[in-house]
Each structure stands twice: as structure tokens, then as C-alpha cells.
Design an enzyme around this catalytic site. Structure first.
Site: not given
Length: 785
Positions: A364-365, A491, A595-596
Site C-alpha cells: 500500500w505504500d 500492524e 507500530k506506526q
């Protein structure tokens, strides 16, 4: 980490003044060259020593099985792995009776320079053989942006001190041994494939040209590689050629007197296909070589410079106040341009074509991080990437049917378009990939007004993703529209109900699809869209659930997030990051650890949904305190929202961490390829962060502010065929239309129009003052010397 003394600080070049054998794998990624179609890792010309050989073609892959301890319905059964194809970079040099090898004899000088204006990699070496003979070796390597199928190398040897016998073998090598070293339990590493290519035909046409043709065992792809040469040397220089199944080479033999040079220009052509015949591919690369020879080495260099001059004129970012950061920002942009420029209906992998990390997959990035950059700088490349997504829509529709859903479900990770993620909680359940695809299409249409794209691929991408959301979600007893058991960008919090990022992006997707269907009724009817379906999209979008903890006064990343167990950051050893390598998913999934950027990403892309600025500030402070940035995708997004809320120093620190992710090997895995999404994130941190640009409405918004450590910021964008440059200083911002039609935009809430008559300057209001949020203990932004 790579130390600050490895590369010199220069505005447009990255130079390694001496050879660091311990950093070979990292510099092979950093100095890699690509045009989006061909990728050459920066292996030394003689091939050895190396960290990891790499000659990559976009979307050329082999199939491998995906093992499962227990089978389950709907799990992908096959994975796809990018293949190291025929290597044409190799020159073997014999000096009298000694092979040139930097590990032996005495390396007096060794310097490599990545020139981001020229688009080439220079190398210079002075070497004394074990027998005492001195030679100077110079090479310049390029992958052509203009002639897409061509790479070229100029290789020069000069005798120093006394006469010397010189032998050079220029090679094409298939099935090089590739050692997958590093961390054996790291899921980010590529799967090792031994002997992936099967020989079809070796072909030596004359003493200067050799061709090799191979195919893969399982994926059914065929690749042709050919090389041709121009050789200039003293009288008596002799050339010959030979070829076998996996090796083709030309041999050049001469004798050089002191100061004399042997010069070889090598043209390398590549072509691959899943359908075309062997003769067709062979002829294709021969024609590409013929065109390259006609252009000549100097012609290729000239066209490379001109191509990049046009790109940099439109998209350069200038920073005053930090020369090292300026270099890192341009390095980031250069790699983004390399990855996307000539991909042409192929995916843009997470590592570009600089290494085999993540098996060469696209995630998806590409849509969420890289496409915004090229939409506003190389819009044709953004169009090509979206057309690649569209070309896989039948596979995505089939995957949706397999999952019992309508519309299209695009894969979490793939090369060709099939789902390749064997871990479904973080793969299949991450449905937000579909919103990223749709939002990339929406953004492209906003920025280009490309009606041809809108009438076909654009409306199809938006309609089929909207149908997915309407079938995936449901109205609950309170009338809210919700998505259960999905995974958002974070995630570490998988299989949750009502991930806010997913919900808001899906709502926008359905809203834009509805508007698109109304404005393009004929095409909507052809896709089977009716008024009832449009109304159902609008109803679902309007009723989307956004969970909120009224006690903590925090928008929840998902239902119940603020009630999960707290993570003991103080008690987590630094060596236990990334957490996914040291803690079971169950512990991660049930804890308040991110995580992000997830909800923070929603605050960036869907910031208009936060009407209360203080609510946004509280949300950012809370998620800042639990986000560990175990993904390189996080820091640039945190930078964007930090800048918006006035935390300019924090935003600057996150920009710096992002910009140096590869130049300092901050994630300790640059050996596998550069972090393309993070490098794309540099643009987001600068343009959306300090430039304050937002594109979630019909008019571009800008709210620029500079951190104290920058004296000036200037960046350019391409918008609806016009070129705009924004120059930001501490107290003002100037908008200049370089060419094109007048552009209406909003500056800090004021609607203005920029025309070619004269630049428009507006004041920058004072920065709001708020307490600086705290990062988790030990996870503050990485300090860059």
C-alpha cells in the site's frame, strides 16, 4: 548505522571518499541506479567482493510455494519473488598476471560518487598490484531514463609508472550465487532462489556483441540480455567473444605504456515478456542496442542530464540552514524518481529496484506514500502506476469473490497482482489498501483533471473499491456503518473493530465514487451502478463510526484501544526493538503499543474530519506517547501532524530521521534495498508538514511554517498542467506561478489566486504554543550527528 564521515556533504552528490568493505551491501543499495524498468545495484565493476549481487527488472519474478502449518480456505498458495537477472555490470581486469581485486595489493585511492544531476555513478580507483604495477581505473555507470531498455558503462584503465599488459573481460552472467545473509528470522528478508533462470539461447554475434536468453521455471517469464561495445585502445588491441548457457563475455587484450588508456563503452539491453517469443525478445534487445550505439555514450549522458534537469526544475526541494539535510532530501527524491519514472504500467516495489527486500513486492505504500509525490512532480508516472493497478482489477475482483465480497480486493503484497501474503491478519485483513488505491486515483484526478483516465480506469477503480466497502461493512443497531475485524496501518493492533483510518478512508472512497458516478452517468450505467447503489454509498459514508473515549477525551484508533493493557516502555530493552522480532503477536495485539502512525495518518489525510483543533492536539499527544516507530513509514507522518499542530522542532527531528533512513542505515537493513516509502515520506514531511499542503478538498490548502533550524524552504509542484513554486520564510510565504493557468488556493484560511503576473506573498501567522508531546521511553526521534 553508517557513520557521518562515510559520505561527504554536497548539494547534488553523494560521495564515498574511501571504500568501506564492511558497508558494501549498504552502499550497493544507496548507489543503485534505476529508471523504474531496470535496476542495477552498485556492485563493484569487477563483481567481487560484493554484499549482494543485483540486476533487477521490474515485475520479473519467480513463483514459490507459501508453506502453512495448517491449511485454511482463501489462503494464497503461491508467492512471487523478484529474480536477480542476467548481470551485465561485470568487468574482470587482469594487470600483467594479477587480477584487480580491492582486497589484494594496495588500494591507494577509491572514490564513488552518485551524481543526482547527471544521473550516473562515478568510480575512480588507483591500485598497486601485489607485483608492484600501478593502474588507475575509472568507470561511469548509468541506467537511461530516455532509452528505457538500456544501461551503459564507460570503463577506462590507465597505466601508471611503467608499461603493463592489460586484459579485460566484459561479461554477461546469469544465475550468480546470491547469499541471503543477515538475520535469518527477519520476515523482511527475501526468499533465496537458487538458479532461477533456465538457459534458452547463448548467442555471440561478433567480437563485441553477446546475447543470452533465459526463462523461469514456474512463472513462465522469458528474459533477453545483450551487450555491445565500443573499444578504444593502443594499436594492437585485440577483441574476441564467446558465450555459453549462463555466461557471455568479450575479451580485450592490449599493452599500455605509461599514460596510455584502454577505454571500453559497454551498452547493455534488456527485454522480458510472459508471451513473446524468443526471436522477438532477442530482436528487441538488439534493436535497443542499435539505438544506443547510434546515440553514443555522450548522447546518452546528454539526454540523461536533460531529463533530470526538467524533473528537478519542477520538483526540487531547497532547504537553507542544514546542508546535510539538503543532500539527504535530494537523495530521497532522486530514488523516488528512479523507482517511478519509467515503470510504465508496472508496480513500484517497496525497495524500488535497489534490492530484493520484501521479495520485490509492492504494498500500500506505493499508493499512499509514493504516488502523492509523483502525482505532483511526474504525473505521467502516477498515471502509469494507477493503470497498473487497474490492469490487475480482474484479479482483485476474483479475490473479492473468493472472500465472499463484492467489488475488488487489491492485494496487500504482490508483484503481478495476486495476493502473496501468507499472514492474513496483517495481509488480507488490511483492507485499507483498497482505500489507498482509490485515494490515489482521486488525488490524481484532482491534480490533473485527466478526463480520459476518469472515463475509464478512474471510475472503475473508485466504483469497485466502493462496492467492496459497502459489502464488507454493515449498519449496526445504532445506525452506524462499521467494519469489524480489520487491520489498519498499525500492524501491532490487528483484527479490530472500526479502525478509524480504515473507516474514514473508506467513507471518502464511497463519497467520491458516488460523486464520480453522478458526474459520469453513462460510464456508471455501464458498470451497473444505479441510484440505489449511489444512495447506499452516501448513507454508509455519512454514518461511518468513529469510536471515541469520552472519559479520556481521546479518539480511539479502534474500538476499545484506550482500554487495552499499557505497554511497559521503561522496561523494554533497546535491543528488543523492533518488537515484532521479540514478542508474540498476541501480546502486541492486546496492548497499547502502536507500530506506526495509524490514527495520526488519518489526522493527516482526513484532517478535515477533526473540527476541534484541541481535540486533534490531544489525540496526537496520546498516540505520540505509544508509537514506537518499528516501521520506517511512521516518522514522516508523525512529522506532518506535528508540524500542523505547531511542534516544529519535533517535526524537524522526524524529518531528519526519515531523510537519513538509508544514508545512515538507521533501520539496519539498507543492505536489502532503500526504504522507498520512507524516502517518499521525506516529501510528505516537507511539503505537507512545513508547507502545510492538503488536498482533501477541491482546492489545495497551504499552511506553511518553518522550524527554527531552517532559514528558508522552497518546493515546487505540478498542478493541473501548471508549475507552482512555494517559497517559505519565517514570517511569510510566496507563491509563484512559473507557467500555466492561474491557480486558486487557500493560504492559512485565506482564499487567493496566483497568476503569472507577479508572485503572491502572504504573512505566516504565529505558531500555536502547546506542550510538546512525549515519545515512549527510548523511542524518541533518532539523533543525527
Amino acid at each position: 548505522m553508517i557513520g557521518p564521515d562515510v559520505f561527504t556533504v554536497e548539494p547534488w552528490r553523494v560521495t564515498e571518499r574511501e571504500l568501506h568493505l564492511e558497508l558494501l551491501a549498504q552502499t550497493e543499495s544507496i548507489f543503485a541506479l534505476s529508471n523504474g524498468h531496470i535496476g542495477l545495484r552498485a556492485n563493484l565493476d569487477e563483481g567481487e567482493p560484493s554484499g549482494s549481487p543485483g540486476t533487477l527488472l521490474n515485475s520479473f519474478y519467480e513463483v514459490r510455494p507459501l508453506p502453512y502449518a495448517e491449511s485454511s480456505y482463501g489462503n494464497p498458495e503461491a508467492g512471487q519473488t523478484i529474480v536477480n537477472v542476467t548481470n551485465g555490470k561485470v568487468f574482470r581486469l587482469l594487470v600483467d598476471d594479477e587480477p584487480f581485486d580491492v582486497r589484494y595489493g594496495k588500494l591507494v585511492r577509491h572514490e564513488r560518487t552518485l551524481d543526482m544531476l547527471e544521473g550516473v555513478l562515478h568510480r575512480e580507483a588507483e591500485w598497486i598490484s601485489p607485483a608492484g604495477q600501478t593502474v588507475q581505473v575509472r568507470s561511469t555507470r548509468m541506467v537511461s531514463f530516455v532509452q528505457r531498455s538500456i544501461a551503459a558503462i564507460e570503463y577506462e584503465v590507465e597505466a601508471v609508472g611503467r608499461a603493463v599488459r592489460i586484459g579485460v573481460q566484459s561479461e554477461l552472467v546469469a544465475n550468480e550465487p546470491v547469499a541471503v545473509g543477515g538475520i535469518s528470522n527477519d520476515p523482511r528478508e527475501a526468499a533465496a532462489l537458487e538458479v532461477p533462470l533456465v538457459a534458452d539461447e547463448p548467442y555471440a554475434q561478433n567480437a563485441l556483441r553477446v546475447t543470452l536468453v533465459h526463462h523461469t521455471n514456474k512463472s513462465g517469464l522469458r528474459v533477453a540480455a545483450a551487450m555491445d561495445h565500443i573499444v578504444e585502445g593502443p594499436e594492437g588491441t585485440v577483441t574476441s567473444a564467446e558465450s555459453g548457457p549462463d555466461l557471455g563475455r568479450i575479451t580485450v587484450s592490449t599493452e599500455l605504456r605509461p599514460g596510455e588508456k584502454l577505454r571500453i563503452v559497454k551498452f547493455i539491453g534488456y527485454g522480458w515478456s510472459s508471451q513473446r517469443s524468443l526471436p522477438s525478445l532477442r530482436d528487441q534487445v538488439h534493436l535497443a542496442l542499435a539505438a544506443a550505439r547510434r546515440t553514443g555514450w555522450e548522447g546518452l549522458l546528454k539526454s540523461q542530464r536533460e531529463y533530470l534537469a526538467d524533473v528537478w526544475e519542477r520538483a526540487d526541494i531547497e532547504l537553507e540552514g542544514d546542508p546535510a539535510l539538503q543532500q539527504a532530501v535530494r537523495f530521497a527524491l532522486f530514488h523516488v524518481f528512479q523507482a517511478a519514472a519509467r515503470a510504465e504500467l508496472r508496480a513500484i516495489p517497496a525497495k524500488g529496484l535497489t534490492g530484493t527486500g520484501y521479495d520485490g513486492h509492492t504494498f500500500w505504500d506505493m499508493d499512499a506514500y509514493t504516488l502523492p509525490v509523483i502525482t505532483y512532480s511526474l504525473p505521467h508516472a502516477a498515471r502509469d502506476a494507477l493503470l497498473w493497478r487497474h490492469s490487475t482489477i480482474d484479479l482483485a475482483r476474483a479475490r473479492a469473490r473468493e472472500l465472499g465480497l463484492k467489488g475488488a480486493t487489491f492485494p496487500w503484497r504482490t508483484i503481478r497482482g495476486q495476493e502473496c501474503s501468507a499472514y492474513w491478519p496483517a495481509g488480507t485483513a488490511a483492507f485499507h489498501i483498497n482505500a489507498a488505491v482509490a485515494d490515489a486515483a482521486r488525488r490524481y484526478l484532482l491534480a490533473t483533471e485527466d478526463e480520459e483516465f476518469a472515463h475509464g480506469p478512474g471510475i472503475e477503480l473508485l466504483v469497485y473499491t466502493a462496492r467492496l466497502w459497502r459489502s464488507l461493512g454493515h449498519h449496526d443497531a445504532q445506525g452506524g456503518f462499521r467494519f469489524d475485524r480489520v487491520t489498519g496501518p498499525d500492524e501491532y493492533t490487528a483484527l479490530v473493530d472500526n479502525n478509524v483510518y480504515t473507516n474514514l478512508m473508506a467513507a471518502r472512497n464511497m463519497h467520491v465514487a458516488a460523486d464520480m458516478a453522478v458526474s459520469h452517468p453513462q460510464h456508471a450505467v455501464e458498470l451497473g451502478v444505479n441510484e440505489e447503489e449511489i444512495a447506499s454509498w452516501r448513507d454508509a459514508a455519512a454514518a461511518i463510526v468513529v469510536p471515541y473515549d469520552s472519559d479520556a477525551r481521546i479518539t480511539q484508533q479502534c474500538n476499545g484501544f484506550t482500554r487495552l493493557r499499557k505497554w511497559d516502555f521503561e522496561g523494554t530493552p533497546p535491543e528488543h526493538y523492533p518488537l515484532l522480532l521479540h514478542y508474540h503477536n498476541y501480546i502486541l495485539y492486546s496492548s497499547q503499543v502502536v507500530k506506526q502512525a495509524d490514527l495520526v495518518f488519518a489526522m493527516y489525510l482526513c484532517g478535515d474530519r477533526w473540527e476541534d483543533e484541541e481535540q486533534k492536539a490531544r489525540d496526537f499527544a496520546f498516540y505520540e506517547s505509544v508509537t514506537v516507530r518499528d516501521s520506517s513509514l511512521s516518522a514522516p507522518i508523525q512529522a506532518v501532524v506535528a508540524a500542523e499542530l505547531g511542534h516544529l522542532d519535533l517535526a524537524f527531528d522526524y524529518l531528519t530521521e526519515t531523510a537519513f533512513i538509508d544514508l545512515r542505515d538507521l533501520a539496519a537493513n539498507t543492505r536489502d534495498g532503500v526504504h522507498l516509502a520512507a524516502l517518499s515520506g521525506v516529501w510528505h514531511a516537507v511539503v505537507a508538514g512545513f508547507g502545510g499542503m492538503r488536498d482533501y478538498g477541491d482546492t489545495l490548502l497551504f499552511a506553511p511554517r518553518l522550524p527554527a533550524r531552517l532559514a528558508r524552504l522552497s518546493f515546487g509542484i505540478v498542478y493541473r498542467g501548471s508549475r507552482l513554486r512555494i517559497d517559505v520564510r519565517a514570517d511569510s510565504a510566496t507563491y509563484e506561478l512559473l507557467d500555466g493557468q492561474p491557480i486558486e488556493l487557500i493560504h492559512h484560511g485565506e482564499r487567493v489566486t496566483v497568476s503569472e503576473e507577479e508572485p503572491l506573498t502572504r504573512p505566516v501567522p504565529p505558531t500555536p504554543q502547546r506542550p510538546v508531546p512525549r515519545s515512549p521511553a527510548g523511542r524518541e526521534p533518532t539523533s543525527i550527528d
